[in-house]
Design a protein around this motif. Structure first.
Motif, PDB file in Angstrom:
ATOM      1  N   GLU A 173      23.853 134.758 -20.450  1.00  0.00           N
ATOM      2  CA  GLU A 173      23.109 135.032 -19.384  1.00  0.00           C
ATOM      3  C   GLU A 173      21.483 134.880 -19.547  1.00  0.00           C
ATOM      4  OE1 GLU A 173      24.269 136.392 -16.986  1.00  0.00           O
ATOM      5  OE2 GLU A 173      26.323 136.996 -17.486  1.00  0.00           O
ATOM      6  N   SER A 195      26.738 140.196 -20.893  1.00  0.00           N
ATOM      7  CA  SER A 195      27.347 140.732 -19.721  1.00  0.00           C
ATOM      8  C   SER A 195      28.984 140.404 -20.184  1.00  0.00           C
ATOM      9  CB  SER A 195      27.089 140.285 -18.646  1.00  0.00           C
ATOM     10  OG  SER A 195      27.924 138.796 -18.661  1.00  0.00           O
ATOM     11  N   GLN A 197      30.818 138.357 -18.516  1.00  0.00           N
ATOM     12  CA  GLN A 197      30.814 137.319 -17.976  1.00  0.00           C
ATOM     13  C   GLN A 197      32.197 136.272 -18.048  1.00  0.00           C
ATOM     14  OE1 GLN A 197      29.345 136.674 -15.070  1.00  0.00           O
ATOM     15  NE2 GLN A 197      30.886 134.931 -14.848  1.00  0.00           N
ATOM     16  N   LYS A 200      35.498 138.282 -17.973  1.00  0.00           N
ATOM     17  CA  LYS A 200      36.264 138.499 -16.656  1.00  0.00           C
ATOM     18  C   LYS A 200      36.679 137.289 -16.054  1.00  0.00           C
ATOM     19  CE  LYS A 200      31.810 138.900 -14.097  1.00  0.00           C
ATOM     20  NZ  LYS A 200      31.017 139.761 -12.981  1.00  0.00           N
ATOM     21  N   ARG A 219      20.670 143.464 -23.945  1.00  0.00           N
ATOM     22  CA  ARG A 219      19.991 142.226 -24.016  1.00  0.00           C
ATOM     23  C   ARG A 219      18.506 142.530 -24.564  1.00  0.00           C
ATOM     24  NH1 ARG A 219      20.995 139.982 -17.669  1.00  0.00           N
ATOM     25  NH2 ARG A 219      23.327 140.510 -17.750  1.00  0.00           N
ATOM     26  N   GLN A 233      26.459 147.888 -16.428  1.00  0.00           N
ATOM     27  CA  GLN A 233      26.673 147.224 -15.094  1.00  0.00           C
ATOM     28  C   GLN A 233      27.950 147.722 -14.420  1.00  0.00           C
ATOM     29  OE1 GLN A 233      26.978 143.267 -16.047  1.00  0.00           O
ATOM     30  NE2 GLN A 233      24.835 142.873 -15.690  1.00  0.00           N
ATOM     31  N   ASP A 235      30.769 146.179 -13.495  1.00  0.00           N
ATOM     32  CA  ASP A 235      31.148 144.364 -13.378  1.00  0.00           C
ATOM     33  C   ASP A 235      32.465 144.215 -12.742  1.00  0.00           C
ATOM     34  OD1 ASP A 235      30.179 142.210 -14.333  1.00  0.00           O
ATOM     35  OD2 ASP A 235      32.045 142.051 -15.944  1.00  0.00           O
ATOM     36  N   HIS A 449      21.256 131.046 -11.951  1.00  0.00           N
ATOM     37  CA  HIS A 449      22.046 132.422 -12.157  1.00  0.00           C
ATOM     38  C   HIS A 449      22.722 132.176 -13.669  1.00  0.00           C
ATOM     39  CE1 HIS A 449      23.965 135.980 -11.213  1.00  0.00           C
ATOM     40  NE2 HIS A 449      25.421 135.310 -11.205  1.00  0.00           N
ATOM     41  N   HIS A 450      23.844 131.587 -13.684  1.00  0.00           N
ATOM     42  CA  HIS A 450      24.280 131.358 -15.013  1.00  0.00           C
ATOM     43  C   HIS A 450      24.957 130.022 -14.878  1.00  0.00           C
ATOM     44  CE1 HIS A 450      27.965 133.161 -13.865  1.00  0.00           C
ATOM     45  NE2 HIS A 450      27.361 134.411 -13.850  1.00  0.00           N
ATOM     46  N   GLY A 485      24.123 141.300  -8.548  1.00  0.00           N
ATOM     47  CA  GLY A 485      23.850 139.591  -8.384  1.00  0.00           C
ATOM     48  C   GLY A 485      25.287 139.048  -8.933  1.00  0.00           C
ATOM     49  N   GLY A 486      25.833 138.072  -8.278  1.00  0.00           N
ATOM     50  CA  GLY A 486      26.916 137.503  -8.742  1.00  0.00           C
ATOM     51  C   GLY A 486      27.085 136.085  -8.084  1.00  0.00           C
ATOM     52  N   SER A 487      28.396 135.583  -8.190  1.00  0.00           N
ATOM     53  CA  SER A 487      28.564 134.107  -7.730  1.00  0.00           C
ATOM     54  C   SER A 487      30.068 133.621  -7.614  1.00  0.00           C
ATOM     55  CB  SER A 487      27.866 132.976  -8.328  1.00  0.00           C
ATOM     56  OG  SER A 487      28.251 133.145  -9.638  1.00  0.00           O
ATOM     57  N   ARG A 489      32.582 131.268  -8.868  1.00  0.00           N
ATOM     58  CA  ARG A 489      32.432 130.514 -10.229  1.00  0.00           C
ATOM     59  C   ARG A 489      33.009 128.959 -10.075  1.00  0.00           C
ATOM     60  NH1 ARG A 489      29.456 135.058 -11.075  1.00  0.00           N
ATOM     61  NH2 ARG A 489      30.735 136.911 -11.461  1.00  0.00           N
ATOM     62  N   GLY A 530      32.719 136.711  -8.402  1.00  0.00           N
ATOM     63  CA  GLY A 530      32.361 138.324  -8.496  1.00  0.00           C
ATOM     64  C   GLY A 530      30.854 138.658  -8.581  1.00  0.00           C
ATOM     65  N   LEU A 531      30.609 139.740  -9.194  1.00  0.00           N
ATOM     66  CA  LEU A 531      29.153 140.399  -9.161  1.00  0.00           C
ATOM     67  C   LEU A 531      29.362 141.176 -10.201  1.00  0.00           C
ATOM     68  CD1 LEU A 531      27.699 141.614  -5.951  1.00  0.00           C
ATOM     69  CD2 LEU A 531      29.934 142.276  -6.934  1.00  0.00           C
ATOM     70  N   ALA A 532      28.039 141.879 -10.530  1.00  0.00           N
ATOM     71  CA  ALA A 532      27.603 142.978 -11.226  1.00  0.00           C
ATOM     72  C   ALA A 532      26.716 143.633 -10.655  1.00  0.00           C
ATOM     73  CB  ALA A 532      27.337 142.452 -12.735  1.00  0.00           C
TER      74      ALA A 532
HETATM   75  N1  ASP Z   1      27.281 138.317 -15.257  1.00  0.00           N
HETATM   76  C1  ASP Z   1      26.360 138.271 -14.251  1.00  0.00           C
HETATM   77  C2  ASP Z   1      24.857 139.151 -14.750  1.00  0.00           C
HETATM   78  O1  ASP Z   1      25.184 139.890 -15.745  1.00  0.00           O
HETATM   79  C3  ASP Z   1      26.792 139.066 -12.901  1.00  0.00           C
HETATM   80  C4  ASP Z   1      27.830 138.169 -12.337  1.00  0.00           C
HETATM   81  O2  ASP Z   1      27.612 136.957 -12.077  1.00  0.00           O
HETATM   82  O3  ASP Z   1      28.692 138.442 -12.011  1.00  0.00           O
HETATM   83  O4  ASP Z   1      23.986 138.868 -14.095  1.00  0.00           O
END
Ligand code: ASP
Length: 587
Positions: A173, A195, A197, A200, A219, A233, A235, A449-450, A485-487, A489, A530-532
């Motif tokens: 992250e 997270s 991430q 999941k 973090r 979160q 999640d 984002h990541h 926030g999420g996306s 993948r 997904g998102l968190a």
């Molecule tokens: N893992 C991401 C975060 O912690 C959230 C996500 O993309 O679902 O921001």
């Protein structure tokens, strides 16, 4: 022991013999009668002890704040004139008949209703006392209601609650990891999850289809007021759902929470592309309660002599923008100086301004230290573009794009708060169409984002023009706060390899860090996303709390320490030896 909670007694209970347990909130001696305000998690009840019952009267007299007692007595209506309409139990009192002191208390480090007089440090050091305050009890109770409602919603929609490990490889992250040394594997460390991430995503590859978790994340960042080193979160990850469906199902959840727990209808959330949010509000999490917007004026400034504006106006990476504050001409010099100081936090070197006093007089009607550098024509063209009116003030930012957007974006909210310009109480939205990458200070690229976020273009297009590429990410924003926030993948190994390549992550490094994910993508990974949500921030907003520490039972301080347990602490030489760790003396 008890028959009722103190805070639950009402007129209906008059005449009943009851047993209460709780803490002595206050003891008052009213001319021969002792009043104990007895407190438990549901509230306060007034208990009266008459001298007729000598034993209990004497005991009551000896009680002090925070003693723990059991009281048997009878509920009665309060005598005429002593009803307290401000208290839920204010119509009744309990005639105390028997009293048992279950435990004494030393004089507490602060009286509950005097918590404001002691610093937060004292409150955090004695958090178990601070948490006795009704406001704190209420916040944590509310938090429990929210997680409960989220669990029910998730369950009703077929999401499975699955735990993921805390002792991990580093997760991506982008923050610093908390590390845990391994005793068994000398010189190796676990990282606490930033997270869940990758796990999941692997659960989706494993076919679970819909997952959620109330997940602790860690973090190691320099803390700001709204951050904690460990936070929670909500999640979420799903398979075979596109961004519309994911945004739909999670928006519905947040709306339901607000409606059922606060009686607030947030309405349908509007969507705004990232580029528009940055341009109009200088932020990727715009606070739409305030109407003011940033207006670009670089084209009007490019040819003027004044380098402070002309420089950034001509720089492709620069930005020159104006922020018109209706009615702001009344702001004093002192306040403008404060705002100048404020924008300097974001790197702005100054804050130019124009007060619009009498527009009908043309440039003569403008009051400003900079008008003479702009010239009448440019100054008036700016006024026209902004639709300025008498009584307004216009602030300017001219610098690198990022500095101007951040500085004016933050000023917009500050001024909006100071001048009470909010036009509604709740302003939710989705920010969408984020760029895939942003440039780092040393010219490299980093994922906005990541690195597991899917781009909305092909791998070839991505490679050809990475800075232009948009991602399939989405953020939910409420009142200028990122709630979640999420996306969607990347589920295809080739695309994942391209993204890692663009990020300058070598095959070896990728393999070493998340080879397990790259491998999993080879074995039938479904499309997923997904998102968190940040639970702490959500509770903060819903309870109208300023500090994240107020909605966490045992929070850390700004310097990532626990005042109560004194964590982090030193460990013994023996423990270090066992872990094969030798501390380096600080020079
Ligand atoms: N893992 C991401 C975060 O912690 C959230 C996500 O993309 O679902 O921001």
């Amino acid at each position: 022991m008890r028959s009722h909670y103190c805070g639950d007694l009402r007129k209906e209970h008059i005449g009943e013999d009851i047993t209460l347990t709780g803490w002595v909130h206050r003891r008052r001696d009213h001319g021969g009668v002792i009043f104990l305000d007895l407190r438990d998690r549901e509230g306060l009840t007034q208990v009266v002890f008459d001298p007729d019952r000598e034993e209990s009267f004497t005991l009551a007299d000896s009680c002090r704040s925070e003693y723990v007692v059991e009281v048997k007595g009878t509920v009665r209506g309060r005598p005429e004139g002593t009803v307290n309409p401000d208290m839920p139990t204010g119509e009744i009192e309990v005639l105390g008949k028997e009293l048992v002191i279950l435990n004494k208390s030393e004089t507490p480090p602060f009286q509950l209703d005097e918590h404001q007089q002691v610093g937060e440090e004292v409150r955090l050091r004695h958090r178990y006392i601070d948490l006795r305050r009704p406001e704190m009890q209420e916040k944590l109770r509310f938090r429990s209601k929210v997680t409960n409602a989220i669990r029910s919603y998730m369950d009703e929609h077929g999401f499975l609650d699955i735990e993921t490990p805390i002792l991990n490889r580093a997760t991506p992250e982008g923050a610093r990891d908390y590390l845990v040394p391994s005793r068994v594997h000398e010189g190796h460390f676990f990282a606490l999850p930033q997270s869940p991430q990758l796990f999941k995503q692997l659960l989706m590859v494993a076919g679970f289809d819909r997952y959620y978790q109330v997940a602790k994340c860690f973090r190691d960042e320099d803390l700001r007021a709204d951050r904690q080193p460990e936070f929670t979160q909500i999640d979420i990850e799903t398979s075979f759902m596109n961004e519309e469906e994911i945004m739909g199902i999670t928006e519905k959840m947040i709306r339901k929470l607000f409606l059922e727990l606060k009686g607030i209808d947030l309405g349908e959330f509007p969507r705004m592309p990232y580029s528009e949010a940055m341009q109009r509000f200088g932020s990727d999490k715009p606070d739409l309660r305030y109407p003011m917007e940033l207006v670009d004026v670089a084209d009007l400034m490019a040819e003027i002599e004044f380098k402070v504006f002309a420089g950034p106006a001509k720089d492709p990476k620069g930005r020159v923008a104006a922020l018109k504050v209706p009615g702001g001409a009344q702001l004093t010099r002192k306040i403008i100086d404060e705002y100048t100081q404020f924008v300097s936090i974001y790197g702005a070197k100054g804050l130019a301004w124009i007060k619009v006093n009498e527009l009908e007089k043309g440039v003569e009607g403008l009051q400003s230290p900079i008008v003479k550098f702009l010239g009448a024509e440019v100054a008036m063209a700016i006024m026209e573009r902004l639709g300025a009116e008498n009584g307004d003030i216009v602030f300017f930012g001219a610098d690198k794009e990022k500095i101007v957007s951040e500085a004016l974006g933050a000023l917009r909210i500050k001024v909006g708060e100071d001048l009470e310009m909010a036009q509604c109480e709740w302003a939710p939205l989705w920010v969408v169409d984020f760029p895939m990458f942003e440039e780092t200070d040393n010219g490299g690229l980093t994922a906005l984002h990541h690195p597991f976020t899917a781009p909305s273009c092909t791998p070839e297009e991505l490679k050809a023009n990475p800075l232009e590429a948009l991602s399939r990410a989405y953020d939910m924003v409420l009142n200028g706060c990122e709630l979640g926030g999420g996306s969607i993948r990347i589920h295809n190994q080739e695309m994942q390899a391209s993204v890692l390549d663009i990020l300058g992550i070598s095959d070896e490094e990728a393999d070493d860090k998340f080879g397990f994910l790259l491998n999993a993508l080879k074995y039938g990974a479904p499309p997923h996303g997904g998102l968190a949500f940040g639970l702490d921030r959500l509770i903060m907003l819903m309870t109208g709390t300023d500090s994240i520490r107020e909605v966490i039972a045992f929070p850390k301080t700004q310097s990532s320490a626990c005042m109560m347990t004194q964590a982090p602490g030193e460990v013994s030489a023996a423990q270090l030896r066992e872990l094969n760790i030798k501390l380096r003396k600080t020079p």
